[in-house]
Design a protein around this motif. Structure first.
Motif, PDB file in Angstrom:
ATOM      1  N   CYS A 453     109.801  11.592 137.821  1.00 13.03           N
ATOM      2  CA  CYS A 453     109.910  10.142 138.010  1.00 13.03           C
ATOM      3  C   CYS A 453     109.064   9.354 137.017  1.00 13.03           C
ATOM      4  O   CYS A 453     109.186   8.133 136.930  1.00 13.03           O
ATOM      5  N   GLY A 454     108.196  10.040 136.272  1.00 16.70           N
ATOM      6  CA  GLY A 454     107.447   9.346 135.230  1.00 16.70           C
ATOM      7  C   GLY A 454     106.228   8.583 135.724  1.00 16.70           C
ATOM      8  O   GLY A 454     105.512   7.975 134.933  1.00 16.70           O
ATOM      9  N   GLN A 455     105.972   8.620 137.038  1.00 15.09           N
ATOM     10  CA  GLN A 455     104.777   7.950 137.576  1.00 15.09           C
ATOM     11  C   GLN A 455     103.520   8.636 137.044  1.00 15.09           C
ATOM     12  O   GLN A 455     103.459   9.857 137.029  1.00 15.09           O
ATOM     13  N   SER A 456     102.522   7.830 136.697  1.00 14.11           N
ATOM     14  CA  SER A 456     101.256   8.463 136.351  1.00 14.11           C
ATOM     15  C   SER A 456     100.293   8.255 137.512  1.00 14.11           C
ATOM     16  O   SER A 456     100.460   7.335 138.312  1.00 14.11           O
ATOM     17  N   LEU A 457      99.291   9.122 137.610  1.00 17.16           N
ATOM     18  CA  LEU A 457      98.368   9.035 138.740  1.00 17.16           C
ATOM     19  C   LEU A 457      97.295   7.990 138.437  1.00 17.16           C
ATOM     20  O   LEU A 457      96.523   8.123 137.495  1.00 17.16           O
ATOM     21  N   HIS A 458      97.294   6.954 139.259  1.00 17.43           N
ATOM     22  CA  HIS A 458      96.367   5.834 139.095  1.00 17.43           C
ATOM     23  C   HIS A 458      95.390   5.778 140.255  1.00 17.43           C
ATOM     24  O   HIS A 458      95.701   6.207 141.351  1.00 17.43           O
ATOM     25  N   SER A 484      89.494  12.459 144.859  1.00 13.61           N
ATOM     26  CA  SER A 484      90.499  12.942 145.801  1.00 13.61           C
ATOM     27  C   SER A 484      91.025  14.266 145.256  1.00 13.61           C
ATOM     28  O   SER A 484      90.941  14.521 144.056  1.00 13.61           O
ATOM     29  N   PRO A 485      91.550  15.124 146.145  1.00  8.30           N
ATOM     30  CA  PRO A 485      92.019  16.425 145.667  1.00  8.30           C
ATOM     31  C   PRO A 485      93.174  16.252 144.687  1.00  8.30           C
ATOM     32  O   PRO A 485      93.981  15.342 144.825  1.00  8.30           O
ATOM     33  N   MET A 486      93.232  17.130 143.713  1.00 10.74           N
ATOM     34  CA  MET A 486      94.327  17.109 142.749  1.00 10.74           C
ATOM     35  C   MET A 486      95.610  17.549 143.477  1.00 10.74           C
ATOM     36  O   MET A 486      95.658  18.637 144.043  1.00 10.74           O
ATOM     37  N   PRO A 487      96.635  16.700 143.512  1.00  8.05           N
ATOM     38  CA  PRO A 487      97.858  17.103 144.214  1.00  8.05           C
ATOM     39  C   PRO A 487      98.596  18.207 143.450  1.00  8.05           C
ATOM     40  O   PRO A 487      98.464  18.332 142.234  1.00  8.05           O
ATOM     41  N   ARG A 488      99.374  19.017 144.198  1.00  7.64           N
ATOM     42  CA  ARG A 488     100.143  20.068 143.531  1.00  7.64           C
ATOM     43  C   ARG A 488     101.394  19.509 142.879  1.00  7.64           C
ATOM     44  O   ARG A 488     101.944  20.100 141.961  1.00  7.64           O
ATOM     45  N   ALA A 489     101.861  18.401 143.425  1.00 10.79           N
ATOM     46  CA  ALA A 489     103.101  17.818 142.913  1.00 10.79           C
ATOM     47  C   ALA A 489     102.990  16.307 142.989  1.00 10.79           C
ATOM     48  O   ALA A 489     102.045  15.766 143.559  1.00 10.79           O
ATOM     49  N   CYS A 490     103.962  15.626 142.396  1.00  8.96           N
ATOM     50  CA  CYS A 490     103.936  14.166 142.375  1.00  8.96           C
ATOM     51  C   CYS A 490     103.963  13.616 143.798  1.00  8.96           C
ATOM     52  O   CYS A 490     104.831  13.970 144.598  1.00  8.96           O
ATOM     53  N   GLY A 495     107.939  15.915 142.294  1.00  5.29           N
ATOM     54  CA  GLY A 495     108.241  16.545 141.008  1.00  5.29           C
ATOM     55  C   GLY A 495     106.999  17.206 140.432  1.00  5.29           C
ATOM     56  O   GLY A 495     105.877  16.954 140.888  1.00  5.29           O
ATOM     57  N   PRO A 496     107.176  18.089 139.436  1.00  5.83           N
ATOM     58  CA  PRO A 496     106.012  18.747 138.828  1.00  5.83           C
ATOM     59  C   PRO A 496     105.194  17.766 137.979  1.00  5.83           C
ATOM     60  O   PRO A 496     105.744  16.849 137.379  1.00  5.83           O
ATOM     61  N   LEU A 497     103.885  18.004 137.978  1.00  3.18           N
ATOM     62  CA  LEU A 497     102.995  17.107 137.230  1.00  3.18           C
ATOM     63  C   LEU A 497     102.656  17.695 135.864  1.00  3.18           C
ATOM     64  O   LEU A 497     102.405  18.888 135.741  1.00  3.18           O
ATOM     65  N   LEU A 498     102.649  16.822 134.871  1.00  5.99           N
ATOM     66  CA  LEU A 498     102.260  17.213 133.514  1.00  5.99           C
ATOM     67  C   LEU A 498     100.854  16.709 133.255  1.00  5.99           C
ATOM     68  O   LEU A 498     100.558  15.551 133.529  1.00  5.99           O
ATOM     69  N   GLU A 499     100.004  17.558 132.702  1.00  6.20           N
ATOM     70  CA  GLU A 499      98.643  17.111 132.416  1.00  6.20           C
ATOM     71  C   GLU A 499      98.512  16.754 130.942  1.00  6.20           C
ATOM     72  O   GLU A 499      98.431  17.624 130.089  1.00  6.20           O
TER      73      GLU A 499
END
Ligand code: ADP
Ligand code: ZN
Length: 745
Positions: A453-458, A484-490, A495-499
């Motif tokens: 979805c292209g959302q970035s973690l803010h 906060s804990p690093m989520p496994r997915a979006c 969806g999978p997260l890209l670092e």
């Protein structure tokens, strides 16, 4: 004197008039701390001087001073004068500013207590002692092992903390003649760095610099100087000689340094040269120690102070010279409460005291550079390193053409370790020399985005992206600290997260993987969270127990590690695009400073600079080692855009949880300022109201106004008007004035 002007230590503008009771009349001295009634309470105040007789109806209402808190004024006249200047210039309540100039222990409305002249007690093992003789005394054996393990000398309180009953065991060891006790007024939190003694001879350039500065010192008049010396030219030795001369003449000296914990070497050099006659001023000291150092200065027992920005208030007697080392360093600006610039105040203080002031740097700020060009400051240049050591060679690694290498076995990419960089590191390690890798972003990844979805973690409370810290597996906001804990997915679409966005933690991991035989450490605020670990790490690197140091701007400070022959800037572009008019200058300074860590010993140094944008002025000029050209061009650009040092600036930050209220107040303050603006021909400009570059921090909406003008005098009326209007602002909205602001974010 029947009436007195008093500053009360409360956030209130102006001076207050109090009645002077008969019995206090002959004992009041300016700068004294006093206790005064205020509203229904009493508060700390400062006697400023006699006041004229007020009108009778007013006089009847005046309250009397309750008590004098110190026989000798806590603050000497010159410090009071400096604080008065600062309170006026930075628009801060005088009483609160005077309080800020006091050491801990004197800031309450109590009688002054002398700091206990307590000394730190050490147990030192006698040379050549062996543990064997204690085979049948296990407790003493443990105590002595501890002492030997920490280098032969242990602080008694620390020892007692580590080993229960240690005090008694140490007494037994003393009886056995294995250990001696030593007392020393030494400072905690700062281990002395590599103490160095006087070099045999000054370099020709140092000789000239010392000569010029001592001549100025001996004239005993205000004499501002810029010591522009390339990295490794031996500026510290110049400061030491000038201070030595000042002390010989019976005058005092004040040395300001950016961060003591980061540069223990510098303090070490002062301590090894001047021994116990140095007062240290910084926040890692215990309150009682700070007070003790401060009182030694106040009494004139010690005439040399070395400290961080707050040392600008140190009560050094008969001030002869003020030195500001690394004068370009951003840490001289205090970013809360009284928002002063200690380097600027150093010049003011020297002017008020008729003293020499030396601003030293390899990369002077544009403000200081401009002052030398205009002839306001004298310029002393040192263009060569000591011992004819060459400057490091500077090489560009153009990331547009140098593709990262894919590790075939694992299929992973190491995007910031380009082939030339790897080769250089390998070569350096093979020669048993040391490497510094610099990247100005901490954490593992600094930008995390969902592939689907292209959302970035803010951060939910701030207008910034979250950083993934691998060591704690947490996401962290670098503005409000939220974790906060690093989520496994979006969290939105699973969806999978890209670092994306690489930080020092990831670089460290990649370096460890690429050079498994190397000893690697990371130097940033996460890894070196306390002054102790920081000093340990720096010391281990200096002892060459580490091969590679990966770090943020903390590695760019004035360190002197002779074993470092390779410095790599992993991404020179990283700070360029910040929406701040100083981004370019800051980039140039950082790159030049970090490059200056290479080749300071007998082996020549090499610097690799990776960039996607090598034509950008700060990067191109840094690679050409051309401070002059960079600064001239940048000054021209500032002039065109009316930024400092071409103009003077005051920024007004408006923040609060209710965005509507913030916007309303911002508009209102802007219109108040506009009404008070001088005619357009006076060159005063108002920028905004507009959202600040980071629009939200900790859930608060942030807006700003910026006033620019040719001088502070030209800004007085509109800023006065804003200040007056601030009194009417609802409590839910906070308005902060920042005079000569450093950061625009
Ligand atoms: P800068 O602050 O200008 O980068 P430093 O003051 O850290 O440089 O000095 C660099 C190194 O040169 C230090 O190790 C210092 O001890 C050494 N040094 C300074 N002056 C001399 C000199 N005259 N002869 C030999 N070594 C010197
Ligand atoms: Zn946040």
């Amino acid at each position: 004197m029947k009436y007195a002007f008093v500053a009360v230590a409360r956030p209130l503008r102006g001076e207050f008039t109090y009645a002077v009771p008969d019995e206090l009349r002959d004992h009041l001295l300016p700068g004294q701390r006093i206790k005064v009634p205020f509203g229904r309470q009493t508060t700390l105040g400062f006697f400023l001087g006699p006041a004229p007789e007020p009108a009778p109806e007013l006089a009847a209402k005046l309250k009397p001073i309750e008590r004098i808190l110190d026989a000798e004024p806590a603050l000497p006249a010159d410090v009071v004068e400096l604080v008065r200047f600062a309170a006026r210039h930075y628009r801060y309540p005088l009483g609160d500013a005077l309080k800020a100039a006091l050491p801990p222990g004197l800031t309450r409305a109590d009688d002054a207590k002398d700091a206990k002249r307590d000394v730190t007690i050490y147990a030192r093992a006698k040379p050549g002692v062996v543990l064997d003789v204690l085979a049948r005394a296990p407790a003493q054996h443990a105590a002595l092992s501890y002492i030997l393990a920490v280098g032969g000398r242990a602080e008694l309180t620390e020892l007692a903390h580590a080993i229960p009953g240690a005090r008694e065991h140490v007494r037994a060891l003393v009886k056995r003649g294995l250990v001696v006790m030593e007392e020393e007024a030494i400072v905690r939190g700062v281990r002395e760095g590599l103490a160095q003694n006087r070099p045999a001879a000054l370099t020709p350039e140092q000789e000239v610099a010392v000569g010029t500065l001592i001549t100025a010192l001996e004239k005993q008049t205000f004499a501002p100087h810029l010591l522009h010396g390339v990295t490794g030219s031996g500026k510290t030795e110049v400061y030491l000689r000038v201070v030595e001369r000042a002390l010989e003449l019976g005058r005092g000296a004040l040395i300001l340094v950016p961060e003591i914990a980061l540069t223990p070497q510098l303090v070490g050099r002062f301590k090894s040269r001047f021994g116990p006659n140095v007062a240290l001023i910084h926040s890692a000291l215990k309150d009682s120690e700070r007070l003790r150092h401060w009182q030694a200065l106040r009494r004139g027992e010690v005439k040399l102070a070395v400290g961080v920005r707050s040392a600008i208030w140190a009560p050094v007697k008969d001030l002869g010279v003020v030195v500001v080392d690394e004068e370009h360093d951003p840490s001289f600006k205090q970013e809360e409460k009284l928002r002063y610039q200690a380097r600027d105040l150093a010049v003011v203080r020297a002017q008020q005291s008729g003293a020499l002031v030396v601003l030293g740097s390899a990369t002077p700020s544009l403000e200081t550079f401009e002052n030398t060009r205009k002839g306001r400051y004298a310029l002393v240049t040192m263009s060569k390193r000591v011992d004819d050591r060459p400057m490091p060679t500077l090489e560009l690694v153009d990331l547009r053409t140098e593709r990262p290498r894919t590790d075939e076995n694992k299929g992973t990419e190491q995007p910031l370790l380009s082939p030339p960089l790897r080769a250089a590191i390998e070569e350096t390690l093979a020669k048993q020399q040391q490497v510094i890798l610099f990247l100005n972003r901490r954490g593992h990844s600094t930008y995390i985005v969902c592939e689907v979805c292209g959302q970035s973690l803010h951060c939910p409370d701030c207008d910034v992206c979250l950083t993934h810290h691998l060591s704690s597996r947490m996401l962290q906001c670098h503005y409000c600290g939220r974790r906060s804990p690093m989520p496994r997915a979006c969290p939105e679409c699973t969806g999978p997260l890209l670092e994306l966005g690489i930080g020092t933690e990831r670089v460290e991991a990649e370096v460890v993987e690429a050079f498994p035989q190397a000893r690697v450490a990371r130097l940033d605020r996460d890894a070196a969270s306390s002054a102790e670990t920081l000093t340990e790490m720096l010391a281990a690197f200096a002892r060459r127990e580490l091969d590679i140091l990966v770090g943020t701007q903390m590695v760019a400070k004035g360190h002197d590690f002779p074993g470092v022959t390779l410095v790599c800037v992993l991404l020179a572009d990283s700070a360029l695009s910040l929406p701040d008019f100083r981004a370019s200058e800051r980039t140039f300074h950082l790159l030049t400073q970090v490059a200056g860590r290479a080749g300071r010993g007998k082996d020549p140094g090499r610097v690799l600079v990776q960039s996607y944008n090598p034509e950008a002025a700060p990067i191109a000029r840094m690679l050409a080692n051309d401070f002059q050209k960079f600064s001239e061009d940048e000054l021209r650009r500032r002039k065109l855009l009316h930024w400092p040092p071409d103009s003077r600036m005051v920024s007004v930050r408006i923040e609060g949880e209710n965005a509507d209220a913030v916007i309303r107040v911002s508009k209102q303050l802007a219109s108040v300022a506009v009404k008070a603006m001088p005619p357009a021909s006076h060159g005063v400009r108002l920028l905004g109201p507009a959202p600040a570059p980071i629009t939200r921090i900790k859930g608060k909406t942030r807006w700003q106004l910026v006033l620019k003008g040719p001088s502070h005098a030209a800004l007085t009326r509109p800023v006065d008007a804003i200040e007056k209007a601030m009194e009417e602002v609802p409590r839910s909205v906070r308005v902060l004035l920042d005079v000569d602001p450093a950061a625009m974010l």
